[in-house]
Motif scaffolding. Structure first.
Motif, PDB file in Angstrom:
ATOM      1  N   ASN A   1     -23.525  -2.211 -32.000  1.00 17.11           N
ATOM      2  CA  ASN A   1     -24.221  -3.218 -31.224  1.00 17.11           C
ATOM      3  C   ASN A   1     -25.708  -2.958 -31.413  1.00 17.11           C
ATOM      4  O   ASN A   1     -26.138  -1.802 -31.392  1.00 17.11           O
ATOM      5  CB  ASN A   1     -23.845  -3.075 -29.748  1.00 17.11           C
ATOM      6  N   ALA A   2     -26.495  -3.985 -31.614  1.00 17.97           N
ATOM      7  CA  ALA A   2     -27.949  -3.833 -31.745  1.00 17.97           C
ATOM      8  C   ALA A   2     -28.583  -3.957 -30.365  1.00 17.97           C
ATOM      9  O   ALA A   2     -28.257  -4.867 -29.601  1.00 17.97           O
ATOM     10  CB  ALA A   2     -28.522  -4.877 -32.683  1.00 17.97           C
ATOM     11  N   PHE A   3     -29.495  -3.059 -30.057  1.00  9.79           N
ATOM     12  CA  PHE A   3     -30.159  -3.014 -28.753  1.00  9.79           C
ATOM     13  C   PHE A   3     -31.602  -3.452 -28.929  1.00  9.79           C
ATOM     14  O   PHE A   3     -32.372  -2.816 -29.650  1.00  9.79           O
ATOM     15  CB  PHE A   3     -30.082  -1.589 -28.223  1.00  9.79           C
ATOM     16  N   ASP A   4     -31.970  -4.546 -28.296  1.00  8.79           N
ATOM     17  CA  ASP A   4     -33.319  -5.088 -28.450  1.00  8.79           C
ATOM     18  C   ASP A   4     -33.775  -5.642 -27.106  1.00  8.79           C
ATOM     19  O   ASP A   4     -33.041  -5.601 -26.117  1.00  8.79           O
ATOM     20  CB  ASP A   4     -33.340  -6.176 -29.537  1.00  8.79           C
ATOM     21  N   MET A   5     -34.991  -6.146 -27.088  1.00  2.00           N
ATOM     22  CA  MET A   5     -35.560  -6.712 -25.873  1.00  2.00           C
ATOM     23  C   MET A   5     -36.647  -7.683 -26.294  1.00  2.00           C
ATOM     24  O   MET A   5     -37.254  -7.520 -27.358  1.00  2.00           O
ATOM     25  CB  MET A   5     -36.123  -5.600 -24.989  1.00  2.00           C
TER      26      MET A   5
ATOM     27  N   ALA B   1     -31.925  -6.462 -23.564  1.00  3.76           N
ATOM     28  CA  ALA B   1     -32.259  -5.916 -22.249  1.00  3.76           C
ATOM     29  C   ALA B   1     -33.311  -6.791 -21.570  1.00  3.76           C
ATOM     30  O   ALA B   1     -33.890  -7.698 -22.177  1.00  3.76           O
ATOM     31  CB  ALA B   1     -32.765  -4.489 -22.407  1.00  3.76           C
ATOM     32  N   ASP B   2     -33.587  -6.486 -20.303  1.00  5.84           N
ATOM     33  CA  ASP B   2     -34.599  -7.258 -19.583  1.00  5.84           C
ATOM     34  C   ASP B   2     -35.032  -6.507 -18.333  1.00  5.84           C
ATOM     35  O   ASP B   2     -34.289  -5.672 -17.798  1.00  5.84           O
ATOM     36  CB  ASP B   2     -34.035  -8.623 -19.176  1.00  5.84           C
ATOM     37  N   VAL B   3     -36.249  -6.770 -17.893  1.00  8.92           N
ATOM     38  CA  VAL B   3     -36.755  -6.330 -16.594  1.00  8.92           C
ATOM     39  C   VAL B   3     -37.551  -7.482 -15.988  1.00  8.92           C
ATOM     40  O   VAL B   3     -38.049  -8.350 -16.704  1.00  8.92           O
ATOM     41  CB  VAL B   3     -37.665  -5.079 -16.690  1.00  8.92           C
ATOM     42  N   LEU B   4     -37.669  -7.467 -14.667  1.00  2.35           N
ATOM     43  CA  LEU B   4     -38.458  -8.491 -13.975  1.00  2.35           C
ATOM     44  C   LEU B   4     -39.666  -7.885 -13.275  1.00  2.35           C
ATOM     45  O   LEU B   4     -40.273  -8.523 -12.431  1.00  2.35           O
ATOM     46  CB  LEU B   4     -37.584  -9.236 -12.957  1.00  2.35           C
ATOM     47  N   GLY B   5     -39.986  -6.655 -13.621  1.00  2.00           N
ATOM     48  CA  GLY B   5     -41.148  -6.008 -13.040  1.00  2.00           C
ATOM     49  C   GLY B   5     -41.771  -5.065 -14.043  1.00  2.00           C
ATOM     50  O   GLY B   5     -41.260  -4.889 -15.150  1.00  2.00           O
ATOM     51  N   THR B   6     -42.876  -4.463 -13.667  1.00  2.00           N
ATOM     52  CA  THR B   6     -43.532  -3.507 -14.543  1.00  2.00           C
ATOM     53  C   THR B   6     -43.170  -2.080 -14.129  1.00  2.00           C
ATOM     54  O   THR B   6     -42.788  -1.813 -12.996  1.00  2.00           O
ATOM     55  CB  THR B   6     -45.066  -3.664 -14.482  1.00  2.00           C
TER      56      THR B   6
END
Length: 457
Positions: free
Chosen positions: A8-12, A57-62
């Motif tokens: 699986n490739a892991f990216d963002m 992947a993802d985030v909604l904050g810093t």
């Protein structure tokens, strides 16, 4: 002989995902994350390499735990700026036929009703090739920007997520019958109202009385991905996940996590292998061992240890700027990713305690997972050993530079594994669920979500 190995490739959708500072490398193209062409070219490359999918992947904050501010994150490009992960999937699906798409979305800050429609739409547009990585969130900055003082406590987040999925299963599985859409042009009936049902959900966190606003997609429920390895996260994964992402710096750590997960799957009434388990790994390879080592040495020139500690502080929920570089992590309490803390409280590959300096140096390439450096044959040997000794199904491959890291894997590692008969040469037909498990497009009967199917309600 080793069983089949899965990639699986892991990216963002950002410039610095796991390997801190490598965006400065002249061969890195992560700055193109804003271009459709970056994503379509990457998708075609991964499909050529017979990857199961790309996991975004993802985030909604810093990341603002390190030093109590987000300045280090902004300076190092540490997952900021970051763009929406869902929007890059349709163009990638358009240029591929088999590649799967695992997209990260949190349960904390979006109501499940509109989210159900977005995922059904993606499943339609990809012809059943989408999965959802369920995350509960771990960054306090995200909570503050969504109007809360902080996140819920760790286990409370999972209680909230449990009901979130209950609502989604009711919408995806229990609202529309398979033959509800009739498209009867003579009678002027597109959908038979008698075959579309309100879900009538009323719980602790959500009240959703009505119908799913979208007709059933090829998989109905997207493939459920999960990455929690805490005790509460393992229970959640055992009840819901069909693919599980883990991380560990040594075979011993990974083997322990895999055993715990497989035991939990069995305890939840599912088969021990009902979920594919991928462990995080970064591969640095070339046609000879010497060239691979030279490439690694070159990459090391660009790392940012400050960026690595910024990431680690966010993942662990611990401000590592308050520790000396020679200081061991010790017994810290985390309200973030508890498994990350546990991994670093175990012994490292040299048999000693992890120090903050170790984390800065080792985490600057590959983040939370180890890295393998060597020729295609050497890397293949290591991959097979890890599968044999840890019982993982495959590897969630992070990059050092993109797309170069993935290009090297496809060129140097994949052919070796295929020649050994332990890596697919062709894709299986069907949806992502069928490709992963070979048991059909829809949730199996023993899955938690199956109890909400319209025929059994």
């Amino acid at each position: 002989m080793s069983r089949q190995i899965r990639f699986n490739a892991f990216d963002m959708n950002c410039v610095a995902h796991q390997s801190s500072g490598l965006w400065r490398h002249p061969q890195d193209q992560a700055y193109r994350y804003k271009e459709i062409g970056y994503w379509t070219e990457l998708a075609k490359l991964l499909e050529r390499g017979r990857f199961d999918g790309i996991f975004i992947a993802d985030v909604l904050g810093t990341y603002d735990v390190y030093g109590g501010t987000n300045e280090a994150a902004i300076r190092n490009g540490a997952q900021v700026p970051v763009a929406d992960p869902l929007l890059v999937i349709p163009p990638m699906a358009y240029v591929t036929e088999n590649l799967g798409f695992g997209v990260t979305a949190g349960t904390a800050y979006e109501h499940p009703y509109p989210f159900a429609r977005r995922m059904s739409t993606l499943d339609h547009l990809t012809n059943g090739r989408v999965g959802w990585n369920v995350v509960t969130g771990y960054l306090p900055s995200a909570a503050r920007n969504m109007g809360a003082d902080d996140q819920l406590e760790h286990d409370d987040r999972y209680d909230h997520a449990d009901e979130y999925l209950e609502v989604l299963y009711k919408l995806w599985e229990g609202s529309w019958e398979d033959d509800a859409v009739v498209r009867d042009t003579e009678k002027g009936v597109f959908t038979d109202p008698a075959k579309v049902h309100e879900i009538g959900h009323e719980g602790r966190f959500f009240k959703v009385p009505g119908i799913h606003i979208s007709e059933p997609s090829p998989q109905r429920t997207p493939v459920i991905y999960q990455a929690g390895a805490s005790s509460r996260g393992v229970k959640f994964a055992a009840e819901n996940a069909e693919a599980i992402f883990i991380a560990g710096s040594t075979k011993e750590v990974v083997a322990g996590v895999v055993t715990k997960l497989r035991d939990a799957l069995e305890a939840a009434g599912r088969d021990r292998y009902a979920a594919k388990i991928y462990t995080l790994l970064t591969v640095i390879t070339d046609e000879t061992p010497e060239k691979a080592q030279a490439k690694f040495a070159d990459y090391r020139r660009y790392v940012s240890e400050e960026g690595a500690l910024t990431f680690m502080s966010g993942w662990m929920g611990v401000d590592l700027s308050t520790y000396g570089l020679d200081e061991p992590i010790g017994n810290v309490k985390s309200n973030a990713i508890q498994s990350t803390v546990a991994n670093f409280q175990a012994k490292n590959s040299e048999g000693r305690e992890w120090t903050v300096g170790d984390i800065a140096r080792e985490g600057a390439i590959g983040g939370l997972g180890p890295y393998f450096v060597g020729s295609g044959e050497q890397v293949a040997d290591e991959l097979q050993a890890w599968v044999d000794e840890t019982d993982v199904d495959g590897f969630n491959l992070a990059y050092v530079v993109t797309p170069g890291t993935f290009e090297d894997i496809v060129e140097y590692v994949v052919p070796v594994l295929q020649a050994r008969g332990v890596y697919p040469t062709e894709y299986e037909p069907g949806t992502l669920r069928q490709k992963l498990h070979g048991k059909g497009d829809r949730l199996p009967a023993e899955h938690r979500g199956a109890q909400y199917k319209v025929s059994t309600r």
